[in-house]
Scaffold this active site. Structure first.
Site, mmCIF file in Angstrom:
data_model
loop_
_atom_site.group_PDB
_atom_site.id
_atom_site.type_symbol
_atom_site.label_atom_id
_atom_site.label_comp_id
_atom_site.label_asym_id
_atom_site.label_seq_id
_atom_site.Cartn_x
_atom_site.Cartn_y
_atom_site.Cartn_z
ATOM 1 N N ASP A 35 20.369 9.571 -15.477
ATOM 2 C CA ASP A 35 19.175 8.743 -16.062
ATOM 3 C C ASP A 35 19.289 8.586 -17.546
ATOM 4 O OD1 ASP A 35 18.221 8.614 -13.686
ATOM 5 O OD2 ASP A 35 16.352 9.799 -13.879
ATOM 6 N N ALA A 36 19.843 9.752 -18.262
ATOM 7 C CA ALA A 36 19.727 9.720 -19.708
ATOM 8 C C ALA A 36 20.845 8.602 -20.185
ATOM 9 C CB ALA A 36 20.179 10.989 -20.217
ATOM 10 N N GLU A 37 21.831 8.591 -19.348
ATOM 11 C CA GLU A 37 23.217 7.417 -19.795
ATOM 12 C C GLU A 37 22.519 6.203 -19.614
ATOM 13 O OE1 GLU A 37 27.250 8.944 -18.390
ATOM 14 O OE2 GLU A 37 25.848 9.100 -16.951
ATOM 15 N N TYR A 38 21.500 5.948 -18.474
ATOM 16 C CA TYR A 38 21.004 4.777 -18.131
ATOM 17 C C TYR A 38 20.316 4.198 -19.490
ATOM 18 C CZ TYR A 38 18.442 1.008 -15.673
ATOM 19 O OH TYR A 38 17.967 -0.280 -15.323
ATOM 20 N N SER A 84 1.756 -9.204 11.032
ATOM 21 C CA SER A 84 1.607 -7.789 11.577
ATOM 22 C C SER A 84 2.178 -7.238 12.631
ATOM 23 C CB SER A 84 -0.001 -7.276 11.278
ATOM 24 O OG SER A 84 -0.750 -8.096 12.218
ATOM 25 N N LEU A 85 2.134 -5.980 13.187
ATOM 26 C CA LEU A 85 2.984 -5.610 14.323
ATOM 27 C C LEU A 85 2.014 -4.977 15.156
ATOM 28 C CD1 LEU A 85 5.639 -3.617 12.385
ATOM 29 C CD2 LEU A 85 5.963 -5.760 13.544
ATOM 30 N N GLU A 115 13.929 1.162 12.788
ATOM 31 C CA GLU A 115 13.721 1.241 11.270
ATOM 32 C C GLU A 115 12.378 2.072 10.637
ATOM 33 O OE1 GLU A 115 12.683 -2.648 9.980
ATOM 34 O OE2 GLU A 115 14.601 -3.571 11.034
ATOM 35 N N LYS A 117 8.867 2.937 9.307
ATOM 36 C CA LYS A 117 7.754 2.129 9.031
ATOM 37 C C LYS A 117 7.269 2.807 7.783
ATOM 38 C CE LYS A 117 3.613 -0.208 10.806
ATOM 39 N NZ LYS A 117 2.677 0.130 9.731
ATOM 40 N N ASP A 119 5.185 3.569 4.607
ATOM 41 C CA ASP A 119 3.598 3.270 4.285
ATOM 42 C C ASP A 119 3.540 2.955 2.944
ATOM 43 O OD1 ASP A 119 1.091 3.690 4.992
ATOM 44 O OD2 ASP A 119 0.839 5.550 5.040
ATOM 45 N N ARG A 138 0.902 -9.406 0.360
ATOM 46 C CA ARG A 138 0.500 -9.902 1.825
ATOM 47 C C ARG A 138 -0.778 -10.796 1.894
ATOM 48 N NH1 ARG A 138 -1.624 -8.292 6.514
ATOM 49 N NH2 ARG A 138 -0.663 -9.132 8.507
ATOM 50 N N TYR A 224 11.998 -1.492 -0.248
ATOM 51 C CA TYR A 224 12.799 -1.548 0.684
ATOM 52 C C TYR A 224 12.644 -2.900 1.396
ATOM 53 C CZ TYR A 224 15.111 2.991 0.879
ATOM 54 O OH TYR A 224 15.851 4.059 0.690
ATOM 55 N N LYS A 291 12.710 -3.669 16.629
ATOM 56 C CA LYS A 291 12.773 -5.129 16.524
ATOM 57 C C LYS A 291 13.979 -5.499 17.598
ATOM 58 C CE LYS A 291 11.258 -5.293 11.908
ATOM 59 N NZ LYS A 291 11.797 -5.418 10.559
ATOM 60 N N LYS A 315 3.571 4.607 16.115
ATOM 61 C CA LYS A 315 3.233 5.560 15.176
ATOM 62 C C LYS A 315 3.299 6.843 15.326
ATOM 63 C CE LYS A 315 0.670 2.960 12.335
ATOM 64 N NZ LYS A 315 -0.197 2.409 12.218
ATOM 65 N N CYS A 415 -28.418 18.771 -9.849
ATOM 66 C CA CYS A 415 -27.068 18.101 -9.767
ATOM 67 C C CYS A 415 -26.210 19.043 -10.994
ATOM 68 C CB CYS A 415 -27.465 16.919 -10.650
ATOM 69 S SG CYS A 415 -25.876 16.130 -11.222
ATOM 70 N N CYS A 418 -26.087 16.966 -14.387
ATOM 71 C CA CYS A 418 -27.211 16.700 -15.338
ATOM 72 C C CYS A 418 -28.305 17.662 -15.035
ATOM 73 C CB CYS A 418 -27.768 15.290 -15.337
ATOM 74 S SG CYS A 418 -28.542 14.850 -13.845
ATOM 75 N N CYS A 433 -28.057 12.785 -6.380
ATOM 76 C CA CYS A 433 -28.789 13.345 -7.622
ATOM 77 C C CYS A 433 -29.748 12.477 -8.079
ATOM 78 C CB CYS A 433 -27.776 13.488 -8.787
ATOM 79 S SG CYS A 433 -28.591 13.423 -10.327
ATOM 80 N N CYS A 439 -28.373 10.667 -15.632
ATOM 81 C CA CYS A 439 -27.149 11.622 -15.462
ATOM 82 C C CYS A 439 -25.795 10.888 -15.955
ATOM 83 C CB CYS A 439 -27.201 11.715 -13.825
ATOM 84 S SG CYS A 439 -25.829 12.612 -13.171
HETATM 85 S S1 IVH Z 1 8.329 -6.054 9.955
HETATM 86 C C1 IVH Z 1 7.226 -9.734 11.716
HETATM 87 N N1 IVH Z 1 9.333 -3.756 9.624
HETATM 88 O O1 IVH Z 1 3.964 -2.828 8.726
HETATM 89 C C2 IVH Z 1 7.418 -8.285 11.493
HETATM 90 N N2 IVH Z 1 7.113 -4.025 8.931
HETATM 91 O O2 IVH Z 1 2.224 -3.594 10.866
HETATM 92 C C3 IVH Z 1 6.839 -8.181 10.034
HETATM 93 N N3 IVH Z 1 5.986 -2.168 7.794
HETATM 94 O O3 IVH Z 1 2.554 -5.633 7.229
HETATM 95 C C4 IVH Z 1 6.767 -6.606 9.559
HETATM 96 N N4 IVH Z 1 7.783 -0.902 7.444
HETATM 97 O O4 IVH Z 1 3.931 -3.545 5.599
HETATM 98 C C5 IVH Z 1 8.254 -4.323 9.406
HETATM 99 N N5 IVH Z 1 10.398 -1.534 8.509
HETATM 100 C C6 IVH Z 1 9.310 -2.553 8.687
HETATM 101 C C7 IVH Z 1 8.180 -2.034 8.432
HETATM 102 C C8 IVH Z 1 7.096 -3.043 8.224
HETATM 103 C C9 IVH Z 1 6.670 -0.863 7.256
HETATM 104 C C10 IVH Z 1 4.654 -2.490 7.618
HETATM 105 C C11 IVH Z 1 4.365 -3.874 6.837
HETATM 106 C C12 IVH Z 1 3.609 -4.871 7.701
HETATM 107 C C13 IVH Z 1 3.132 -3.599 8.611
HETATM 108 C C14 IVH Z 1 3.108 -4.439 9.981
#
Ligand code: IVH
Length: 701
Positions: A35-38, A84-85, A115, A117, A119, A138, A224, A291, A315, A415, A418, A433, A439
């Site tokens: 890090d320091a070099e960077y 979404s998924l 993959e 998921k 957060d 999004r 990512y 997927k 999940k 409270c 106050c 309160c 307050c």
């Molecule tokens: S794929 C067409 N891959 O999960 C599919 N989503 O519930 C589009 N998320 O809005 C999403 N890791 O914010 C995908 N490896 C991953 C993910 C991922 C996290 C989130 C993403 C998305 C939400 C869908």
């Protein structure tokens, strides 16, 4: 080589060095620079670029530091919607998902890209000819917000792609706050009396949506990639997993945990393997994603509503851990709500240190019977604040007689801020309160709400400054903000800095630079306050912070009355006649505006130059419906009730919220309930939507 050429060469070299270092660090996970070099190289490059402006390059690694605040985020329409998924919680659901795909594709053993998921927050990065040109959140999937300036500060987002980049490449992925960065930020915040972040996800969201990119730059986020949006000028590989590999080659980070698996057993084995590693991962995950790997098979499966049928999120349950309650405290909010929370022996929940958890309200305390000294189970799930789930009863500390050592907890009757009485209305779960704006806690929150984006939108006036203004008694009511000068702010900052033993890096903007106090930030604040003077009635009504008056009620009031004075003059009964305003809210509004101190604040706001356009109420006294009172109930399919009400008012009707003998007619839409029954009982005429539309058409509207 001449001097100029040598400098240019060095600049190029440093840029490549720094870009490579980022790539090796974030994509290959194989850092080569400390890090320091960077930092040393970065500083050298900054100095050269400062002395040689002709060598400037917007994609230089020095250009990641935030630019000045943008005011607002522009909208971005996603060319390819961000989906979404569907979720799975049980193993059987995963088996069904795999079976469905096997059946519909005719492939008994299709491959899946598996993959973590993440957060964090879904975003889309757009590259044109290899250059990062735009980043967006999004949003609702169709339209997001332009957060390019903030994303440029995220070091794992390449500003320029490596190798042969396509003409257009939109990359979707997750921006997240690594657990270590979250810990570091919270340690700093605790030390400096700043608000701590509830979880890394909130950290990422808050940071990315900062209007001031310099603030984003202070809170290290990471990225990512996991999907594509619009792509032009390249033939993609035939599978998703190979696409992810290609993205890596282009310099985009992809989680090291992605893999390929086959069959329900393969997917479930991956789920368990990642589950075991979950706490040790550098980032929060709330599940894994499966997927279907082959694009031709994805196309065959297609979509339902807004989720692909070829992917699913599996999940993990919320994370729970035991710890010990050290004390029970309360927090006082803007409306005086007294919220209890526990301070606990710091504990790791899902690899993140947690020290506070919410108890929500007095009922929850009674239900759980949480006492000091208790061992409790803490839960951390997704984007919520950690909460106390239950007490481990047989671990409760006992006295010599075997009785609980600590009594059952009672909310304070005064409270803590106050000293005013804390009261709880009948049928209310929340205790409050009663000090109102006397307050300081409520004053801070009221000011914070007043200045917020959807209210008066005073850019840069955050909780930290507001707390200091209240603490030093420089501001008593929201109207006082309009009297503040640059000198006031500078004086406030100096006092605050004297009190704080150390000055946090990111707030350190008034530091004495070359013997002069930098006051630009204070000038900006005064300018932002000044700009908020020109506003709308609706914003003012919302900003005043009348309990239960949100944006939509504020809008209703503004439209209905057209001006502030008639609202000040309206009694409870009059307010109750306003469509969509029920008896409770009508009472609150009437009560608020009857308070002399609230009237004084309004007068002071006006005296200090706060102004908004006012018009006639949107009701006409001589239309075809003049003198008639109409009630709208149930859902309409062609317009909202608000719109229908506005149209009827424009024709002279008075739209009321309750049915009585005086009601001229009731418009009953879908699923109309008690109001329709009442109308029938009283023999009041009832219109359906078709009749309403026919009538409006007749009137030419
Ligand atoms: S794929 C067409 N891959 O999960 C599919 N989503 O519930 C589009 N998320 O809005 C999403 N890791 O914010 C995908 N490896 C991953 C993910 C991922 C996290 C989130 C993403 C998305 C939400 C869908």
């Amino acid at each position: 080589m001449g001097k100029a050429a040598a400098t240019a060469a060095r600049v190029e070299e440093l840029r490549r060095l720094l870009d490579d270092a980022n790539y090796r660090y974030y994509v290959l996970d194989d850092p080569t620079l400390a890090d320091a070099e960077y930092d040393t190289f970065l500083r050298e490059l900054e100095a050269l670029e400062r002395d040689h402006p002709e060598l400037a390059d917007p994609q230089s690694p020095t250009m990641r530091v935030g630019t000045t605040p943008s005011g607002k985020f522009a909208e971005v329409k996603h060319a390819v919607p961000m989906l979404s998924l569907a979720n799975a919680f049980e193993d059987e659901e995963v088996a069904e998902f795999v079976a469905r795909i096997a059946k519909e594709t005719g492939d008994a053993t299709p491959d899946f890209s598996v993959e973590p998921k993440l957060d964090g927050l879904a975003i889309s990065l757009r590259y044109e000819d290899g250059e990062f040109v735009r980043g967006a959140t999004r949003g609702d999937g169709a339209t997001g917000e332009d957060v390019t300036a903030n994303l440029r500060t995220v070091r794992s987002v390449p500003l320029r792609l490596r190798g042969k980049a396509p003409k257009v490449l939109e990359v979707r992925g997750e921006v997240y706050m690594p657990k270590a960065a979250f810990e570091k930020y919270n340690a700093w915040a605790r030390e400096h009396g700043e608000k701590t972040l509830a979880n890394p996800r909130n950290g990422a969201a808050g940071s990315l949506r900062q209007l001031d990119p310099r603030m984003t730059a202070q809170r290290p986020l990471a990225f990512y990639a996991y999907a594509l949006g619009e792509v032009e000028g390249v033939t993609l590989p035939p599978t998703h997993s190979r696409t992810l590999q290609w993205l890596r080659e282009l310099g985009l980070p992809v989680s090291a945990e992605v893999d390929v698996a086959t069959g329900a057993e393969g997917l479930l084995a991956y789920y368990r393997r990642i589950g075991e590693k979950r706490n040790a991962l550098a980032y929060d995950i709330d599940g894994v994603v499966y997927k279907l790997d082959r694009y031709d098979q994805q196309r065959a499966m297609g979509f339902v509503s807004r989720a692909p049928r070829w992917a699913i999120a599996h999940k993990y349950p919320a994370q729970e851990t035991p710890t010990v309650v050290e004390s029970i405290e309360v927090n006082v909010g803007r409306t005086g709500a007294v919220t209890p929370w526990v301070l606990m022996t710091p504990v790791q929940v899902g690899g993140v240190t947690v020290t506070r958890a919410t108890l929500h309200n007095a009922d929850q305390i009674a239900r759980l019977d949480v006492r000091v000294g208790d061992t409790v189970i803490i839960r951390r799930a997704g984007d919520v604040i950690p909460e106390v789930v239950r007490v481990v009863e047989d671990k409760r500390p006992l006295d010599a007689k075997g009785k609980p050592k600590f009594p059952a907890y009672q909310l304070p009757t005064e409270c803590p801020v106050c000293g005013s009485a804390v009261e709880r209305e009948e049928n209310e779960v929340v205790a409050r309160c009663t000090g109102g704006l006397f307050c300081p806690a409520q004053r801070v929150q009221a000011l914070f709400h007043f200045a917020s984006r959807r209210a008066m939108d005073i850019e840069g006036l955050g909780e930290r400054f507001i707390t200091a203004l209240v603490e030093f008694d420089m501001v008593r009511s929201v109207a006082d903000l309009y009297k503040l000068t640059v000198d006031d702010f500078v004086a406030m900052k100096q006092r605050a800095d004297e009190l704080a033993d150390a000055v946090p890096a990111h707030a350190d903007q008034s530091k004495v630079k070359s013997g002069k106090v930098a006051t630009k930030w204070a000038e900006n604040l005064v300018a932002a306050i000044d700009a908020s003077r020109t506003t709308t009635l609706e914003r003012v009504l919302y900003a005043l912070g009348v309990r239960d008056v949100g944006e939509s009620t504020a809008r209703t009031l503004a439209r209905h009355f057209g001006a502030l004075d008639p609202i000040l003059a309206a009694d409870e009964e009059t307010l109750r006649q306003v469509p969509d305003i029920g008896p409770v809210v009508a009472a609150r509004i009437a009560h608020f505006f009857a308070q002399p101190h609230n009237r004084e604040v309004i007068a002071a706001l006006r005296a200090n130059g706060v102004h908004w356009p006012e018009g006639a109420p949107q009701r006409s006294a001589d239309g075809p419906l003049a003198g008639q009172t109409v009630v709208l109930t149930g859902g309409l399919s062609s317009m909202s009730r608000d719109e229908a009400g506005a149209k009827l008012e424009a024709l002279g009707a008075k739209v009321s919220g309750s049915v009585s003998k005086k009601t001229s007619f009731v418009v009953a839409g879908e699923a109309a309930g008690s109001k329709l029954a009442k109308a029938q009982e009283l023999g009041v005429e009832v219109w359906d939507e078709a009749r309403l539309l026919a009538f409006l058409a007749e009137q030419g509207g």
